[in-house]
Write an enzyme that holds these catalytic residues in place. Structure first.
Site, PDB file in Angstrom:
ATOM      1  CG  ASP A 110       1.311   1.634  -1.316  1.00 27.74           C
ATOM      2  OD1 ASP A 110       1.360   0.423  -1.040  1.00 27.74           O
ATOM      3  OD2 ASP A 110       1.341   2.076  -2.495  1.00 27.74           O
ATOM      4  CD  GLU A 117       6.332  -6.674  -1.415  1.00 30.17           C
ATOM      5  OE1 GLU A 117       5.555  -5.699  -1.338  1.00 30.17           O
ATOM      6  OE2 GLU A 117       7.131  -6.834  -2.356  1.00 30.17           O
ATOM      7  CB  SER A 151      -3.472  -5.339  -8.825  1.00 33.71           C
ATOM      8  OG  SER A 151      -2.821  -6.351  -8.102  1.00 33.71           O
ATOM      9  CB  THR A 183      -0.678   2.214 -13.090  1.00 34.86           C
ATOM     10  OG1 THR A 183       0.569   2.215 -12.391  1.00 34.86           O
ATOM     11  CG2 THR A 183      -0.439   2.472 -14.566  1.00 34.86           C
TER      12      THR A 183
HETATM   13  P1  13P Z   1      -0.041  -0.338 -10.079  1.00 36.80           P
HETATM   14  O1  13P Z   1       1.150   0.453 -10.517  1.00 36.80           O
HETATM   15  O2  13P Z   1      -0.188  -1.586 -10.888  1.00 36.80           O
HETATM   16  O3  13P Z   1      -1.284   0.461 -10.066  1.00 36.80           O
HETATM   17  O4  13P Z   1       0.234  -0.827  -8.579  1.00 36.80           O
HETATM   18  C1  13P Z   1       0.022   0.017  -7.481  1.00 36.80           C
HETATM   19  C2  13P Z   1       0.589  -0.542  -6.220  1.00 36.80           C
HETATM   20  O5  13P Z   1       0.916  -1.715  -6.094  1.00 36.80           O
HETATM   21  C3  13P Z   1       0.701   0.393  -5.085  1.00 36.80           C
HETATM   22  O6  13P Z   1       1.328  -0.188  -3.977  1.00 36.80           O
HETATM   23  O1  G3H Z   2       3.844   1.782  -4.963  1.00 31.40           O
HETATM   24  C1  G3H Z   2       3.496   2.368  -5.951  1.00 31.40           C
HETATM   25  C2  G3H Z   2       2.389   3.332  -5.984  1.00 31.40           C
HETATM   26  O2  G3H Z   2       1.899   3.409  -7.296  1.00 31.40           O
HETATM   27  C3  G3H Z   2       2.784   4.689  -5.470  1.00 31.40           C
HETATM   28  O3  G3H Z   2       3.632   5.329  -6.352  1.00 31.40           O
HETATM   29  O4  G3H Z   2       5.603   6.124  -5.028  1.00 31.40           O
HETATM   30  O5  G3H Z   2       4.964   7.199  -7.219  1.00 31.40           O
HETATM   31  O6  G3H Z   2       3.565   7.557  -5.160  1.00 31.40           O
HETATM   32  P1  G3H Z   2       4.500   6.636  -5.907  1.00 31.40           P
HETATM   33 ZN    ZN Z   3       2.839  -1.644  -4.330  1.00 30.84          ZN
END
Ligand code: 13P
Ligand code: G3H
Ligand code: ZN
Length: 340
Positions: free
Chosen positions: A83, A142, A228, A272
Site C-alpha cells: 500500500d 494513483e 474508504s 480505519t
Molecule cells: P481509511 O483510513 O479510510 O481506512 O483508508 C485506508 C486506505 O486508503 C489505505 O490505503
Molecule cells: O494509507 C493508509 C493506511 O491506513 C496505512 O496507514 O501508514 O499508518 O500504516 P499506516
Molecule cells: Zn490509501
C-alpha cells in the site's frame, strides 16, 4: 494455492460486477480476522501492508504470517499488496519479499507528503510497471492526490489544495495509456483516517460523479477508492463509551461505495474501520474487567470485532460467494499474460 497477483482478482470482480475490500494489516490477529471473514463468506481477499506496517512488523513476519493464512485456507485466493509505495526501491524490495502486487503512489513525491508533478508520476509508475510485469506482479498507480476536501488536513493539504488535486479525468486517461498499470487509484474527496467529513457527505465533498466520468472514459480500468472507511457511529460510540475521546466525524457511507462499484470501482481500501473496531473491543475489556491481564482476553474480542467489520464489507461489496469461482493464476502465468 500460492499468493495470487491482484490483477486476477480485479479482473474477476470486473467480469462479475463486484468490488474487493483491501484490508491493511500489521499483525497476526488482523490477518486471522480477515481469513475468518473470508471463510465465513467465501470471499477472495487483498491483504495490504503500508511502509509503516512493513517497518513495524518486518517483511519476514508479514510474509510468513500471510503464507500461513494461505496454507490454512487453501480455498481462498489471497493477494499480498504493498500500500502506498513511495519509490521504485520500495516497490522493488516488496517484490523481492514476495508481494504479488504493489502500489506505486507517485501522486506524492518520495517524502510521501508533497504532491508531485504529472511527469514525475507517469515516469516512475511506468518504470515500476515494467519491472513488476516482467515478474508477473500487479501494479496500482494513483492520479490526483488524496487529501479530503473536508478534514483532509492530516494529509497535509488545505481544503483549496485538496480541491485542486482531485483527479482530472483527462489526466487519468493519459496516465493509464502512458503507464500500462493494472489499477488506478483516484482522488474524489476522501482522506485517510477517522476525520473525513464534518457531516454525512454530499456530492460536493464526496465527488462520486468523478468516478462515473472516469469510468465512462476508461471502462476497462479497475478503479481504486482509498480512504474508504465508513467510520460507523456505533464503533465510535463504543470507543467513547469506554474512555476514548473521538471527536464527531463521518466517513464514506457504504451506499456510496456500492454506487462506485457500479461504475468501475474494484478495490476499496479500508483500514480505519478495523482500527476502530479493535480499539473499541480492547477498551471494553479493559473497562469492564480491569483485573484481566492475559492479552488473549482482549485480543480475541478485538479479532472478532474486526472480523465482523470485514464480513459486512465483503457482503456489501459483493465479493462474498466468489472465492471458489476464481480461476487463479500464478505470477509466472501473469508474465505470459503481460507479454501478449
Ligand atoms: P481509511 O483510513 O479510510 O481506512 O483508508 C485506508 C486506505 O486508503 C489505505 O490505503
Ligand atoms: O494509507 C493508509 C493506511 O491506513 C496505512 O496507514 O501508514 O499508518 O500504516 P499506516
Ligand atoms: Zn490509501
Amino acid at each position: 494455492m500460492p499468493l495470487v497477483p491482484m490483477r486476477v482478482l480485479l479482473d474477476h470482480a470486473a467480469e462479475n460486477d463486484y468490488g474487493v475490500v483491501a484490508l491493511n494489516v500489521n499483525n497476526m490477529e488482523q490477518i486471522q480476522a480477515i481469513m475468518m471473514a473470508a471463510q465465513e463468506t467465501n470471499s477472495p481477499v487483498i491483504i495490504q501492508a503500508s511502509r509503516g506496517a512493513r517497518a513495524y512488523s518486518e517483511d519476514a513476519y508479514l510474509r510468513h504470517l500471510i503464507l500461513a493464512a494461505v496454507e490454512l485456507n487453501p480455498n481462498i485466493p489471497v493477494t499480498m499488496h504493498l500500500d502506498h509505495g513511495n519509490s521504485f526501491a520500495t516497490c522493488e524490495s516488496a517484490i523481492q519479499q514476495g508481494f504479488t502486487s504493489v502500489m506505486m503512489d507517485g501522486s506524492l513525491s518520495e517524502d510521501g507528503k508533497v504532491p508531485s508533478t504529472y511527469e514525475y508520476n507517469a515516469a516512475i509508475t511506468k518504470k515500476v510497471v515494467e519491472a513488476a510485469h516482467a515478474v508477473g506482479v500487479s501494479v496500482e498507480g494513483e492520479i490526483g492526490a488524496l487529501g479530503g476536501i473536508e478534514d483532509g488536513h492530516g494529509a497535509g493539504l488545505s481544503e483549496e489544495e485538496a480541491k485542486e488535486h482531485l483527479t482530472d479525468p483527462d489526466e487519468a486517461e493519459q496516465f493509464v495509456t502512458e503507464t500500462g498499470l493494472d489499477a488506478l487509484a483516484v482522488a474524489i474527496g476522501t482522506s485517510h483516517g477517522a476525520y473525513k467529513f464534518k457531516k454525512k457527505p454530499t456530492g460536493d465533498v464526496l465527488r462520486m460523479d468523478l468516478i462515473e466520468e472516469i469510468h465512462n472514459r476508461l471502462p476497462n480500468t479497475h478503479i481504486v477508492m482509498h480512504g474508504s472507511s465508513s467510520v460507523p457511529q456505533e464503533l465510535q460510540d463504543i470507543i467513547n463509551q469506554y474512555g476514548g475521546k473521538l471527536n464527531p466525524t463521518y466517513g464514506v457511507p457504504l451506499d456510496e461505495i456500492k454506487r462506485g462499484i457500479k461504475y468501475g470501482v474494484r478495490k476499496v481500501n479500508v483500514d480505519t474501520d478495523n482500527r476502530l473496531a479493535i480499539t473499541g473491543a480492547i477498551r471494553k475489556v479493559f473497562a469492564e474487567t480491569p483485573e484481566k491481564f492475559d492479552p488473549r482476553a482482549y485480543l480475541k474480542p478485538a479479532r472478532l470485532a474486526m472480523k465482523d467489520v470485514c464480513v459486512t464489507r465483503m457482503v456489501t461489496f459483493g465479493q462474498a460467494g466468489n472465492a471458489d469461482k476464481i480461476k487463479c493464476k500464478t505470477t509466472r502465468e501473469m508474465v505470459d499474460f503481460y507479454k501478449k
